[in-house]
Design a protein around this motif. Structure first.
Motif, short mmCIF file in Angstrom:
data_model
loop_
_atom_site.label_atom_id
_atom_site.label_comp_id
_atom_site.label_asym_id
_atom_site.label_seq_id
_atom_site.Cartn_x
_atom_site.Cartn_y
_atom_site.Cartn_z
N VAL A 39 0.74 -1.21 0.02
CA VAL A 39 -0.01 0.04 -0.04
C VAL A 39 0.72 1.24 0.08
O VAL A 39 1.62 1.43 1.06
N LYS A 41 -0.11 4.41 -1.01
CA LYS A 41 -1.05 5.56 -1.16
C LYS A 41 -0.36 6.76 -0.30
O LYS A 41 0.45 6.49 0.28
N TYR A 45 2.82 6.83 2.31
CA TYR A 45 2.96 7.31 3.58
C TYR A 45 3.80 8.54 3.94
O TYR A 45 4.69 8.64 4.93
N LEU A 87 -7.91 1.79 -4.01
CA LEU A 87 -8.62 1.45 -3.01
C LEU A 87 -9.94 2.27 -2.57
O LEU A 87 -10.94 1.80 -2.22
N ARG A 139 -17.22 2.81 5.62
CA ARG A 139 -16.88 3.77 4.57
C ARG A 139 -17.03 3.33 3.25
O ARG A 139 -18.14 4.13 2.75
N PHE A 167 -12.99 -7.54 -1.52
CA PHE A 167 -12.32 -7.38 -0.43
C PHE A 167 -12.94 -6.48 0.47
O PHE A 167 -14.15 -6.06 0.36
N HIS A 169 -12.49 -4.14 4.77
CA HIS A 169 -11.22 -3.91 5.36
C HIS A 169 -11.99 -3.60 6.99
O HIS A 169 -13.05 -3.35 7.07
N ASN A 206 -5.21 -6.03 6.46
CA ASN A 206 -4.25 -4.97 6.40
C ASN A 206 -3.31 -5.45 7.32
O ASN A 206 -3.17 -6.62 7.82
N THR A 207 -2.32 -4.50 7.67
CA THR A 207 -1.09 -5.01 8.66
C THR A 207 -1.71 -5.52 9.98
O THR A 207 -1.19 -6.63 10.40
N ARG A 223 -2.76 -6.76 2.56
CA ARG A 223 -2.54 -5.32 1.98
C ARG A 223 -1.62 -4.81 3.14
O ARG A 223 -2.10 -4.35 4.03
N TYR A 224 -0.48 -4.69 3.04
CA TYR A 224 0.41 -4.08 3.94
C TYR A 224 0.62 -2.68 3.83
O TYR A 224 1.32 -2.45 2.47
N GLY A 225 0.61 -1.92 4.65
CA GLY A 225 0.83 -0.41 4.60
C GLY A 225 1.96 -0.02 5.63
O GLY A 225 3.12 -0.25 5.40
N ILE A 226 1.44 0.16 6.84
CA ILE A 226 2.27 0.62 7.85
C ILE A 226 3.56 -0.17 8.32
O ILE A 226 4.34 0.38 8.59
N TYR A 358 0.84 6.92 11.82
CA TYR A 358 0.55 6.97 10.59
C TYR A 358 0.79 8.55 9.82
O TYR A 358 0.84 8.89 8.90
#
Ligand code: PLP
Length: 373
Positions: A39, A41, A45, A87, A139, A167, A169, A206-207, A223-226, A358
């Motif tokens: 991720v 976006k 980050y 997303l 959301r 998917f 979230h 996610n994470t 989905r890995y972000g942080i 974040y």
């Protein structure tokens, strides 16, 4: 690519090896065949989307996810191959661009598909879609099985659109209490069970969901972000991490002026800091227009391996620190990162600002160049 030259010593240093190490650890943690969606976006980050995407792909991520059409186009201009998933919501007018650029969109309304259909008739490639299920985040997404079936049928009966994934979230995956999380899982599973055909990619975690709630939720991708950036989604997750994460972001500058002021003399707008005794004051060329917002007044920075406080109000482009002694112009200042045995972490800033980690690299503005090593 030409490297731009920067004359101001203020910079964010991005450790791409840390990002690669995080991706490798995450990949090892997953079952084989589960894909990593990196991720990236919000300019990854705040770390820089293109460099992070490249590092993540090299380390084993196979899909990139962003929040907006413009972010997706920016990524696509640099990477021809990988799947890119948006997303967030995209306007109908973006549909033909997404088809041409092989950008996958998030679908959650039949109306949208019907409005996009006429714009897609001349496209060579189908527009690929992932259905979003709102299982309790509130959301984006379909909120009932009936809505899901209707959307599924609209997609199947529309020329030039293709269902590629589904998917959801999670809202509370970073918390110890699993009640809401389990309800979300149940609803998502129910949705999957009413799908006549399972699309290529089912993904949910996610994470936090991945690292805390674990393996049955891996589906086809995570989905890995942080965690790519080496940060934990919450203190709870930090306390039970299955492997250490390596932070990739540090923020540095230099002293550009050093002077001694007398007892009774003051510093900064509003003259809010007054020296009690003779005090060495250093000026750093970073301020709230760089994202070092005024609420960070009093925050410590590292100089010569020691913690020293920001004094007086933070200005737009500069701030001042109280030093234990005279230092030369050009002495390194670390606002986030390590010097000697001390670390000032993103989490420390987040606590000071009463927010989550974040937000911190995201608020460091574009004026601060991202330098990769
Ligand atoms: C931002 C985002 C993620 C990444 O979450 P992390 O907590 O950073 O791992 C995953 N999925 C969706 C839908 C997102 O918006």
């Amino acid at each position: 690519m030409k490297t731009q030259q920067y004359f101001r010593p203020t910079k964010a240093m991005i450790d791409l090896q840390a990002i690669q190490q995080n991706v490798k650890n995450l990949k090892e943690f997953l079952q084989p065949n589960v894909q990593i969606i990196a991720v990236v976006k919000a300019n990854a980050y705040g770390h820089g989307d293109v460099a992070v995407a490249r590092a993540a792909l090299e380390a084993g991520a196979t899909i990139l996810a962003v929040a907006t059409p413009d972010e997706a186009l920016h990524i696509r201009a640099h990477f021809e191959e990988p799947d890119i998933l948006i997303l967030g919501a995209s306007p109908v007018s973006f549909a033909p661009y997404a088809a041409q650029q092989r950008i996958i969109l998030t679908a959650f309304a039949s109306d949208w598909i019907q409005q996009a259909a006429p714009l897609l008739v001349n496209e060579e490639l189908p527009l690929r879609l992932h259905i979003k299920v709102d299982s309790g985040m509130g959301r984006l997404g379909i909120r009932s099985e009936q809505e899901l079936v209707e959307l599924y049928e609209t997609i199947q009966s529309t020329a030039n659109v293709e269902l590629d994934g589904i998917f959801t979230h999670f809202a509370t995956a970073d918390e110890e209490n699993s009640t809401h999380f389990n309800q979300q899982v149940q609803f998502f599973e129910k949705c999957l069970s009413v799908m006549p055909l399972k699309p290529r990619l089912v993904h949910a975690s996610n994470t936090a969901a991945s690292l805390v709630k674990n393996s049955h939720l891996q589906y086809d991708a995570v989905r890995y972000g942080i965690s790519l950036y080496g940060l934990s989604p919450s203190p709870y997750v930090e306390s039970i991490l299955p492997f250490p994460l390596k932070p990739a972001f540090s923020l540095e500058s230099e002293l550009v002026h050093v002077k001694q002021i007398k007892a009774g003399e003051s510093v900064g707008y509003g003259a809010t800091f007054t020296a009690q005794t003779e005090t060495w004051i250093g000026t750093i060329p970073i301020g709230y227009a760089d994202g070092v917002i005024r609420k960070l007044g009093g925050q410590e920075v590292l100089v010569d391996g020691q913690k020293v406080p920001i004094v007086g109000r933070i200005c737009m482009d500069q701030c001042m620190v109280a030093l234990p002694k005279a230092y030369a112009i050009g002495e390194k200042v670390t606002l986030i990162g390590q010097q000697g045995q001390h670390v000032i972490s993103i989490d420390e800033w987040a606590t000071k600002l009463e927010t989550i980690n974040y937000e911190i690299p995201c608020i460091i503005t574009a004026r601060v160049p991202r330098i990769y090593f």
